[in-house]
Design an enzyme around this catalytic site. Structure first.
Site, PDB file in Angstrom:
ATOM      1  N   HIS A 207      -0.491  -4.696  -0.624  1.00  0.00           N
ATOM      2  CA  HIS A 207       0.070  -3.361  -0.386  1.00  0.00           C
ATOM      3  C   HIS A 207       1.601  -3.433  -0.281  1.00  0.00           C
ATOM      4  O   HIS A 207       2.218  -2.738   0.512  1.00  0.00           O
ATOM      5  CB  HIS A 207      -0.543  -2.765   0.893  1.00  0.00           C
ATOM      6  CG  HIS A 207      -0.692  -1.274   0.901  1.00  0.00           C
ATOM      7  ND1 HIS A 207      -1.903  -0.639   0.751  1.00  0.00           N
ATOM      8  CD2 HIS A 207       0.213  -0.270   1.061  1.00  0.00           C
ATOM      9  CE1 HIS A 207      -1.733   0.679   0.836  1.00  0.00           C
ATOM     10  NE2 HIS A 207      -0.450   0.931   1.019  1.00  0.00           N
TER      11      HIS A 207
ATOM     12  N   TYR B 149      -8.108   7.244  -1.015  1.00  0.00           N
ATOM     13  CA  TYR B 149      -8.318   6.891   0.389  1.00  0.00           C
ATOM     14  C   TYR B 149      -9.537   7.670   0.859  1.00  0.00           C
ATOM     15  O   TYR B 149      -9.644   8.869   0.610  1.00  0.00           O
ATOM     16  CB  TYR B 149      -7.109   7.284   1.248  1.00  0.00           C
ATOM     17  CG  TYR B 149      -5.976   6.269   1.219  1.00  0.00           C
ATOM     18  CD1 TYR B 149      -6.215   4.930   1.474  1.00  0.00           C
ATOM     19  CD2 TYR B 149      -4.672   6.673   0.973  1.00  0.00           C
ATOM     20  CE1 TYR B 149      -5.189   3.998   1.457  1.00  0.00           C
ATOM     21  CE2 TYR B 149      -3.631   5.752   0.964  1.00  0.00           C
ATOM     22  CZ  TYR B 149      -3.903   4.418   1.209  1.00  0.00           C
ATOM     23  OH  TYR B 149      -2.881   3.500   1.202  1.00  0.00           O
TER      24      TYR B 149
ATOM     25  N   ASP C 229      -7.238  -1.912   1.706  1.00  0.00           N
ATOM     26  CA  ASP C 229      -6.468  -2.662   2.714  1.00  0.00           C
ATOM     27  C   ASP C 229      -5.743  -1.775   3.718  1.00  0.00           C
ATOM     28  O   ASP C 229      -4.798  -2.202   4.359  1.00  0.00           O
ATOM     29  CB  ASP C 229      -5.486  -3.624   2.020  1.00  0.00           C
ATOM     30  CG  ASP C 229      -4.509  -2.904   1.087  1.00  0.00           C
ATOM     31  OD1 ASP C 229      -4.493  -1.660   1.086  1.00  0.00           O
ATOM     32  OD2 ASP C 229      -3.768  -3.592   0.358  1.00  0.00           O
TER      33      ASP C 229
HETATM   34  C1  FNR Z   1       2.730   2.207  -1.504  1.00  0.00           C
HETATM   35  N1  FNR Z   1       1.489   1.656  -1.850  1.00  0.00           N
HETATM   36  C2  FNR Z   1       0.372   2.463  -1.844  1.00  0.00           C
HETATM   37  N2  FNR Z   1      -0.834   1.974  -2.268  1.00  0.00           N
HETATM   38  C3  FNR Z   1      -1.923   2.765  -2.296  1.00  0.00           C
HETATM   39  O1  FNR Z   1      -2.982   2.289  -2.677  1.00  0.00           O
HETATM   40  N3  FNR Z   1      -1.837   4.057  -1.884  1.00  0.00           N
HETATM   41  C4  FNR Z   1      -0.688   4.616  -1.447  1.00  0.00           C
HETATM   42  O2  FNR Z   1      -0.643   5.793  -1.095  1.00  0.00           O
HETATM   43  C5  FNR Z   1       0.463   3.799  -1.417  1.00  0.00           C
HETATM   44  N4  FNR Z   1       1.650   4.289  -0.978  1.00  0.00           N
HETATM   45  C6  FNR Z   1       2.786   3.541  -1.062  1.00  0.00           C
HETATM   46  C7  FNR Z   1       4.014   4.091  -0.716  1.00  0.00           C
HETATM   47  C8  FNR Z   1       5.175   3.352  -0.835  1.00  0.00           C
HETATM   48  C9  FNR Z   1       6.476   3.979  -0.462  1.00  0.00           C
HETATM   49  C10 FNR Z   1       5.108   2.015  -1.305  1.00  0.00           C
HETATM   50  C11 FNR Z   1       6.359   1.186  -1.469  1.00  0.00           C
HETATM   51  C12 FNR Z   1       3.901   1.461  -1.624  1.00  0.00           C
HETATM   52  C13 FNR Z   1       1.389   0.252  -2.310  1.00  0.00           C
HETATM   53  C14 FNR Z   1       1.617   0.134  -3.816  1.00  0.00           C
HETATM   54  O3  FNR Z   1       0.546   0.684  -4.539  1.00  0.00           O
HETATM   55  C15 FNR Z   1       1.739  -1.331  -4.271  1.00  0.00           C
HETATM   56  O4  FNR Z   1       0.629  -2.060  -3.809  1.00  0.00           O
HETATM   57  C16 FNR Z   1       3.030  -2.029  -3.819  1.00  0.00           C
HETATM   58  O5  FNR Z   1       4.106  -1.127  -3.741  1.00  0.00           O
HETATM   59  C17 FNR Z   1       3.378  -3.152  -4.790  1.00  0.00           C
HETATM   60  O6  FNR Z   1       4.448  -3.892  -4.321  1.00  0.00           O
HETATM   61  P1  FNR Z   1       5.979  -3.692  -4.806  1.00  0.00           P
HETATM   62  O7  FNR Z   1       5.982  -3.541  -6.323  1.00  0.00           O
HETATM   63  O8  FNR Z   1       6.478  -2.480  -4.106  1.00  0.00           O
HETATM   64  O9  FNR Z   1       6.627  -4.953  -4.361  1.00  0.00           O
HETATM   65  C1  LAC Z   2       1.730   3.542   2.470  1.00  0.00           C
HETATM   66  C2  LAC Z   2       0.429   4.240   2.395  1.00  0.00           C
HETATM   67  C3  LAC Z   2       0.487   5.684   2.349  1.00  0.00           C
HETATM   68  O1  LAC Z   2       1.761   2.379   2.093  1.00  0.00           O
HETATM   69  O2  LAC Z   2      -0.350   3.719   1.366  1.00  0.00           O
HETATM   70  O3  LAC Z   2       2.716   4.106   2.998  1.00  0.00           O
END
Ligand code: FNR
Ligand code: LAC
Length: 351
Positions: A250, A132, A160
């Protein structure tokens, strides 16, 4: 924990619900607004059908592939997720160990609760760093330099989240980050006090495509853009020198009413025609989901919530079990689809 009755990734969810603080569970599980996109990520996979070929010699299944030249045991990786210590005290260290045991690629997140160095030291498996970019650009520079030094093999810029999505479950249950889950990458930095506040207020909302070139200049590592949902943006990723894109909404946590990732994969793949690698995440729960994504042109898929539930349920062993399950399902589905290697899966395998 006895996982005898855990036969699929989704079976970990009730264990996680029992193990976790309810508001942290809401943070993990929830999506934005009406959660239309969150639900559709899973539903869209169920709408797709595979076209199995029979009487193919499937006696030697080999799930191995590469992700940007990094060898991996299967085309399934662990997505970046923030603050894994909300699930289990071992946090990302446990995830890193389980991923290395399975030969699977994992991501360390900017907001990981263990530091990127702790994650790297825990196990020597393949790993990428999720970035980020904050208003303080020096922070990104420092993180990328540290990630390169710690053996991460790519920088994944999450595109995103200029602002966090409107996540009502989290708001309703008044989720606050507990002390022990705070981001581990900034321990030496004063002022990174309240994590979600920090996230909301300090992500650089002015980040644009030209900044991808700036990120590329911070290290020798290839740069992947995560959060692409259109052909137009896929083309811009190539023009700005990205080595790959992750088709992702996401996990339905950002713009509600964005399309399910699997519904726009084909558009992105058709635009790119093999120029750069395409990954996908969002709603992947089954070995057959993995094959649908491969058939539509993904190089590999990422899992998010399923491994967090497994982590909450059983730490490193939980995540290891989750990876065994998805691997077994993938091998089974490959045999039944009539393929022995990931690169044999093509458009003719999906309706
Ligand atoms: C995420 N995701 C996410 N993506 C990212 O780029 N940085 C981050 O810090 C986070 N943090 C995060 C926290 C939590 C609790 C979740 C559930 C998701 C998104 C993650 O990388 C991914 O795109 C999705 O979780 C994929 O979808 P599914 O497998 O959860 O359905
Ligand atoms: C989230 C951020 C931290 O999905 O990516 O909670």
């Amino acid at each position: 924990v006895n996982f005898d009755h855990v036969l699929r990734l989704q079976d970990f969810e009730p264990f996680a619900r029992d193990a976790m603080d309810p508001s942290a569970f809401d943070y993990f599980t929830g999506g934005a607004a009406d959660e239309v996109t969150l639900r559709d990520n899973v539903a869209a996979f169920a709408r797709r059908k595979l076209r199995p070929r029979v009487l193919v010699d499937v006696s030697g299944i080999d799930t191995r592939t590469t992700m940007l030249e990094t060898p991996v045991a299967m085309p399934v990786a662990l997505a970046p997720t923030a603050m894994d210590r909300l699930a289990h005290p071992d946090g990302e260290v446990a995830v890193s160990r389980a991923a290395a045991r399975a030969g699977v690629l994992m991501h360390a997140a900017t907001f990981s609760s263990c530091s990127l160095e702790e994650i790297a030291t825990a196990a020597g498996g393949p790993r990428w760093f999720q970035l980020y970019v904050h208003q303080d650009r020096g922070l990104a520079e420092e993180l990328v330099t540290r990630a390169a030094a710690a053996g991460y093999r790519a920088v994944v810029v999450t595109a995103d989240l200029p602002v966090p999505g409107y996540r009502e479950r989290e708001l309703r249950s008044r989720f606050v980050v507990p002390d022990d889950a705070r981001p581990g990458n900034y321990r030496d930095r004063a002022g990174v006090e309240e994590v979600l506040g920090y996230l909301t207020h300090n992500i650089d909302q002015s980040l644009t495509w030209s900044d991808i070139e700036w990120v590329r200049g911070l290290s020798e590592l290839p740069v992947v853009v995560k959060g692409v949902l259109t052909a137009e943006d896929a083309r811009l990723a190539v023009e700005h020198g990205a080595a790959g894109v992750v088709v992702s909404n996401h996990g339905g946590r950002q713009l509600d009413r964005a399309p399910a990732s699997i519904d726009v994969l084909q558009e992105v793949v058709d635009e790119l025609r093999g120029d750069i690698e395409v990954y996908l995440d969002g709603g992947v729960r089954r070995g057959s989901d993995v094959l649908i994504a491969l058939a539509l042109g993904a190089r590999a898929v990422l899992l998010g919530r399923p491994y967090l539930w497994a982590l909450a349920a059983g730490g490193e062993e939980g995540v290891a079990r989750a990876l065994e399950l998805i691997r077994a399902e993938l091998e089974n589905s490959m045999a039944l689809l009539g393929v022995t290697r990931p690169d044999q899966v093509n458009r003719a395998h999906v309706m």
